[in-house]
Write a protein that holds these residues in place. Structure first.
Motif, PDB file in Angstrom:
ATOM      1  N   LEU A 303       0.822  -1.203   0.000  1.00  0.00           N
ATOM      2  CA  LEU A 303       0.000   0.000   0.000  1.00  0.00           C
ATOM      3  C   LEU A 303       0.860   1.260   0.000  1.00  0.00           C
ATOM      4  O   LEU A 303       0.523   2.258  -0.652  1.00  0.00           O
ATOM      5  N   VAL A 307       0.809   4.311  -2.788  1.00  0.00           N
ATOM      6  CA  VAL A 307       0.666   5.715  -2.396  1.00  0.00           C
ATOM      7  C   VAL A 307       1.878   6.530  -2.835  1.00  0.00           C
ATOM      8  O   VAL A 307       1.753   7.692  -3.243  1.00  0.00           O
ATOM      9  N   ILE A 359      -4.175   7.305   1.530  1.00  0.00           N
ATOM     10  CA  ILE A 359      -5.465   6.720   1.145  1.00  0.00           C
ATOM     11  C   ILE A 359      -6.619   7.589   1.609  1.00  0.00           C
ATOM     12  O   ILE A 359      -7.554   7.889   0.850  1.00  0.00           O
ATOM     13  N   GLU A 360      -6.573   8.012   2.865  1.00  0.00           N
ATOM     14  CA  GLU A 360      -7.660   8.828   3.401  1.00  0.00           C
ATOM     15  C   GLU A 360      -7.693  10.209   2.732  1.00  0.00           C
ATOM     16  O   GLU A 360      -8.763  10.795   2.553  1.00  0.00           O
ATOM     17  N   ARG A 362      -6.903  10.872  -0.418  1.00  0.00           N
ATOM     18  CA  ARG A 362      -7.511  10.713  -1.739  1.00  0.00           C
ATOM     19  C   ARG A 362      -9.020  10.504  -1.605  1.00  0.00           C
ATOM     20  O   ARG A 362      -9.804  11.002  -2.422  1.00  0.00           O
ATOM     21  N   LYS A 363      -9.443   9.778  -0.579  1.00  0.00           N
ATOM     22  CA  LYS A 363     -10.880   9.590  -0.354  1.00  0.00           C
ATOM     23  C   LYS A 363     -11.559  10.922  -0.058  1.00  0.00           C
ATOM     24  O   LYS A 363     -12.638  11.221  -0.572  1.00  0.00           O
TER      25      LYS A 363
END
Length: 371
Positions: A303, A307, A359-360, A362-363
């Motif tokens: 992951l 990223v 990740i958060e 991009r969300k």
């Protein structure tokens, strides 16, 4: 030898005291409660199975720690020479030694100190996520304080403490804490401290990189930092052991690059199975099964890698710093077969946190576009 009953009682006393303190500080949550419970069961179970031979279980760290607490510190005293500072592991040995003077078994005391370092790492990780307005979820915790980290805390491996110091260097805003991170890492694994400084410097220089240059710059930077790490390994050996300076051979062969990729995903044991004087004694199937149980050893780097190549100006410097710290560190350790997943644990913590914010982030961006 301490009886199993006495050892168990001592373990429970330490666990209860820790729970009481966490409750008083209002920091006890489900993860900490579960971790403490697992630690108690595992520590007692290991002692019941191996007794005094537990110091040889998985690693020789515990045997070395026992020797430091049993002879070097009490007999030779606390020394501040360069050799003692970089090999006597004071950040974990001194608190363990003083705790053992209260009547606790030395190895148990050492394991308890490592549990405290694990909790400090967890709390620091949560604080970092909170600063980025991220409410921790179970999968977040699995990425930066996953099964491998919790398990290693039961074995008193110094990598747990190193993870805390590495995190302090990269994430803390307070200069004093960042300095503490460098010093703590230097005392426990000197070459990693050097790698941190190099990686941080490279990340700083590349923090304004444009998206179209990201892949070629990372590719070229990987080769350069890996090569530089190889060179510094022999420079360090010359300075420390007074041996003639020489350069590494076979830097860019297929085996080295396969090992680099395997090392990144916690599969370096596959490249050592057929090596002469290999330190890997288990079968491939059992080692692969262990990777299923300790899924964070490959999921977290995967992951992180995704990223890393997903361009975003936020935390770009941190991503690059962590990555190039790893490649430089691998350049150092590639000259020896003594490299295992435990040495990657500080990187697991940092890679996990970087992956989470990526990740958060991009969300959140997608949600803003939809809104």
């Amino acid at each position: 030898m301490v009886s199993l009953l006495a050892y168990s009682i001592q373990t429970l006393i330490l666990a209860v005291l820790l729970i009481v303190v966490c409750q008083r500080l209002r920091t006890l949550d489900l993860f900490l409660a579960g971790t403490i419970l697992f630690w108690v069961v595992a520590v007692i179970g290991i002692y019941a199975r191996y007794k005094t031979d537990q110091i040889y279980f998985y690693s020789n760290d515990q045997a070395y720690h026992l020797r430091l607490m049993g002879y070097y510190v009490p007999v030779e005293g606390i020394r501040f020479g360069l050799e003692e500072l970089t090999s006597w592991r004071y950040p974990v040995i001194l608190p363990s030694y003083f705790l053992s003077k209260l009547g606790f078994d030395p190895i148990l005391a050492n394991k308890f100190i490592h549990l405290l370092y694990l909790i400090a790492t967890y709390k620091s990780g949560r604080r970092f996520l909170a600063q980025n307005k991220i409410i921790p979820k179970w999968w977040h915790v699995a990425l930066f304080c996953g099964p491998i980290t919790v398990f290693m805390a039961t074995l008193a491996l110094r990598d747990i403490a190193i993870s805390f110091f590495v995190m302090s260097f990269f994430l803390e805003r307070n200069p004093a804490m960042r300095t503490l991170g460098v010093i703590g890492t230097l005392l426990l694994r000197p070459h990693l401290a050097v790698a941190m400084i190099v990686g941080f410097g490279i990340g700083y220089l590349m923090k304004n990189i444009k998206a179209k240059f990201l892949i070629p710059v990372i590719s070229i930077g990987t080769l350069l930092t890996y090569t530089f790490g190889n060179i510094i390994f022999f420079v360090g050996a010359t300075l420390k052991d007074k041996i003639p300076l020489r350069l590494a051979t076979d830097l860019f062969n297929q085996v080295k690059f396969i090992r680099l990729a395997a090392n990144f995903f916690g599969l370096q044991f596959l490249t050592l199975l057929n090596a002469e004087d290999s330190v890997v004694n288990a079968s491939v199937s059992s080692l692969l099964l262990a990777r299923v149980v300790f899924f964070d050893t490959f999921l977290t780097p995967l992951l992180f890698l995704i990223v890393l190549f997903s361009f975003s100006p936020k935390w770009g410097q941190l991503r690059l710093s962590v990555f190039f710290t790893f490649t430089f560190f691998y350049g150092l350790v590639s000259q020896t077969d003594w490299n295992s997943s435990r040495q990657n644990m500080p990187f697991f913590v940092m890679m996990g946190l970087v992956a989470i914010v990526g990740i958060e982030g991009r969300k959140a961006s997608r949600e803003e576009l939809v809104a």
